[in-house]
Design a protein around this motif. Structure first.
Motif, PDB file in Angstrom:
ATOM      1  N   ILE A 215       0.835  -1.199   0.000  1.00  0.00           N
ATOM      2  CA  ILE A 215       0.000   0.000   0.000  1.00  0.00           C
ATOM      3  C   ILE A 215       0.873   1.253   0.000  1.00  0.00           C
ATOM      4  N   LEU A 216       1.850   1.273   0.877  1.00  0.00           N
ATOM      5  CA  LEU A 216       2.718   2.450   0.991  1.00  0.00           C
ATOM      6  C   LEU A 216       3.550   2.671  -0.264  1.00  0.00           C
ATOM      7  N   ASN A 217       3.827   1.604  -0.985  1.00  0.00           N
ATOM      8  CA  ASN A 217       4.664   1.703  -2.175  1.00  0.00           C
ATOM      9  C   ASN A 217       3.836   1.801  -3.458  1.00  0.00           C
ATOM     10  N   GLU A 218       2.526   1.938  -3.322  1.00  0.00           N
ATOM     11  CA  GLU A 218       1.654   2.042  -4.499  1.00  0.00           C
ATOM     12  C   GLU A 218       1.858   3.377  -5.201  1.00  0.00           C
ATOM     13  N   GLU A 219       2.116   3.316  -6.486  1.00  0.00           N
ATOM     14  CA  GLU A 219       2.353   4.535  -7.243  1.00  0.00           C
ATOM     15  C   GLU A 219       1.055   5.293  -7.491  1.00  0.00           C
ATOM     16  N   SER A 220       1.176   6.606  -7.523  1.00  0.00           N
ATOM     17  CA  SER A 220       0.021   7.465  -7.753  1.00  0.00           C
ATOM     18  C   SER A 220      -0.467   7.313  -9.189  1.00  0.00           C
ATOM     19  N   HIS A 221      -1.783   7.419  -9.354  1.00  0.00           N
ATOM     20  CA  HIS A 221      -2.370   7.335 -10.689  1.00  0.00           C
ATOM     21  C   HIS A 221      -2.332   8.677 -11.411  1.00  0.00           C
TER      22      HIS A 221
ATOM     23  N   SER B  56       5.631   9.256  -8.268  1.00  0.00           N
ATOM     24  CA  SER B  56       4.960   9.677  -7.047  1.00  0.00           C
ATOM     25  C   SER B  56       4.140   8.519  -6.495  1.00  0.00           C
ATOM     26  N   PHE B  57       3.724   8.665  -5.240  1.00  0.00           N
ATOM     27  CA  PHE B  57       3.049   7.570  -4.549  1.00  0.00           C
ATOM     28  C   PHE B  57       1.720   8.029  -3.972  1.00  0.00           C
ATOM     29  N   GLU B  58       0.826   7.066  -3.775  1.00  0.00           N
ATOM     30  CA  GLU B  58      -0.502   7.363  -3.255  1.00  0.00           C
ATOM     31  C   GLU B  58      -0.445   7.878  -1.814  1.00  0.00           C
ATOM     32  N   HIS B  59       0.528   7.378  -1.056  1.00  0.00           N
ATOM     33  CA  HIS B  59       0.668   7.782   0.346  1.00  0.00           C
ATOM     34  C   HIS B  59       2.119   8.224   0.594  1.00  0.00           C
ATOM     35  N   PRO B  60       2.528   9.347   0.013  1.00  0.00           N
ATOM     36  CA  PRO B  60       3.942   9.746   0.060  1.00  0.00           C
ATOM     37  C   PRO B  60       4.459  10.034   1.467  1.00  0.00           C
ATOM     38  N   ASN B  61       3.664  10.668   2.310  1.00  0.00           N
ATOM     39  CA  ASN B  61       4.132  11.004   3.661  1.00  0.00           C
ATOM     40  C   ASN B  61       4.352   9.755   4.498  1.00  0.00           C
ATOM     41  N   GLU B  62       3.414   8.828   4.428  1.00  0.00           N
ATOM     42  CA  GLU B  62       3.534   7.599   5.201  1.00  0.00           C
ATOM     43  C   GLU B  62       4.697   6.738   4.686  1.00  0.00           C
ATOM     44  N   ARG B  63       4.867   6.696   3.381  1.00  0.00           N
ATOM     45  CA  ARG B  63       5.992   5.951   2.803  1.00  0.00           C
ATOM     46  C   ARG B  63       7.317   6.562   3.258  1.00  0.00           C
TER      47      ARG B  63
END
Length: 295
Positions: free
Chosen positions: A114-120, A127-134
């Motif tokens: 989840i944390l490494n999921e790339e943004s659409h 970029s990532f869907e959850h950049p701060n948490e990653r």
């Protein structure tokens, strides 16, 4: 798998500041990846928020938190933005060891996808869907205790993989996960510089600083990490040929080239008069020459 932590005391040797995990032989094959979580996972542990202590953060991590709870824990552990608490996971203490161990054994297998999921969203940079948490979880893992714990986990998985194809396949996903994490952490441009900077910031005793730095040098520059990673890739290739070629940390030539770039980045950040910094760089560079590879 239960983890045995090396307690951190003021009288310990440098090695004891690294987390070690001793596998229980009776349970050593029970390393299938933890159930993958989802960002919308509504499992509630009943642990109250907000987080007010490292003990509270550890309790939440151990209770199989939902994503919202994990976000709160990572916010608490972010030393760059959270200054209201005195706890700093970079400082090698027993509490930091517990948190890092749970992050590695439970949180990463459940939440890394989840944390490494790339943004659409279409952007010029990745970029990532959850950049701060990653960023925050990688920040916690880019520390001396975490690095030692990740490498120990890979060594345990390597040993299990030697038990035959069936058992090797059962831990394959975990082995791929931790090799990926190790690669992501170390490919940061200023990885070595930042480890040294954190060490001098968080450990006030110069003798302890030097002892911990020597342990880090032994781990990275002497080839210990390279050897463990190379064995992991070899074992992975036994079950799926070519799958390990993506991990540069297991390639001697690429690893040596990485060390050269890292040392350059570090020394360019030093001031001419900071003798202790230059000595640290010299110690690292001198040890790395024994690798025997050309970058």
């Amino acid at each position: 798998m239960e983890n045995t932590l090396v307690a951190v005391r003021s009288t310990t040797t440098a090695e004891e500041f690294f987390i070690s995990e001793t596998p229980d032989p009776s349970r050593s094959t029970n390393l299938n990846p933890t159930r993958r979580a989802t960002a919308s996972n509504q499992h509630l542990s009943g642990v109250p928020l907000p987080i007010d202590s490292a003990e509270h953060a550890t309790e939440i991590l151990r209770s199989k938190p939902n994503f919202e709870q994990l976000v709160h824990v990572l916010q608490f552990l972010d030393w760059e933005t959270s200054n209201i608490h005195t706890f700093d996971v970079r400082i090698p203490t027993a509490q930091a060891a517990q948190i890092v161990t749970v992050l590695i054994s439970d949180t990463l297998p459940a939440y890394w996808s989840i944390l490494n999921e790339e943004s659409h969203q279409k952007t010029s940079n990745k970029s990532f869907e959850h950049p701060n948490e990653r960023r925050r979880i990688l920040q916690c893992l880019s520390t001396l205790p975490a690095l030692g714990a990740i490498l120990t986990r890979i060594k345990v998985l390597n040993d299990i993989s030697k038990g035959g194809r069936k058992v090797a396949l059962s831990v394959r996903d975990d082995l791929l996960l931790f090799l990926e994490i190790l690669t992501v952490i170390m490919e940061t441009k200023g990885f070595i510089r930042d480890i040294w900077s954190d060490l001098t910031t968080c450990v006030q005793d110069p003798t302890k600083q030097l002892s911990l730095w020597k342990e880090f040098v032994s781990l990275i520059a002497s080839g210990k990490l390279l050897s463990v990673a190379a064995e992991a890739v070899s074992l992975l290739n036994d079950t799926d040929s070519g799958v390990g070629s993506q991990f540069w940390v297991a390639n001697g030539g690429e690893y040596s080239s990485w060390i050269g770039k890292q040392i350059t980045t570090a020394v360019l950040s030093f001031s001419p008069g900071t003798e202790v910094d230059w000595k640290a760089a010299g110690l690292f560079l001198g040890r790395s020459l024994s690798l025997g590879y050309q970058g």
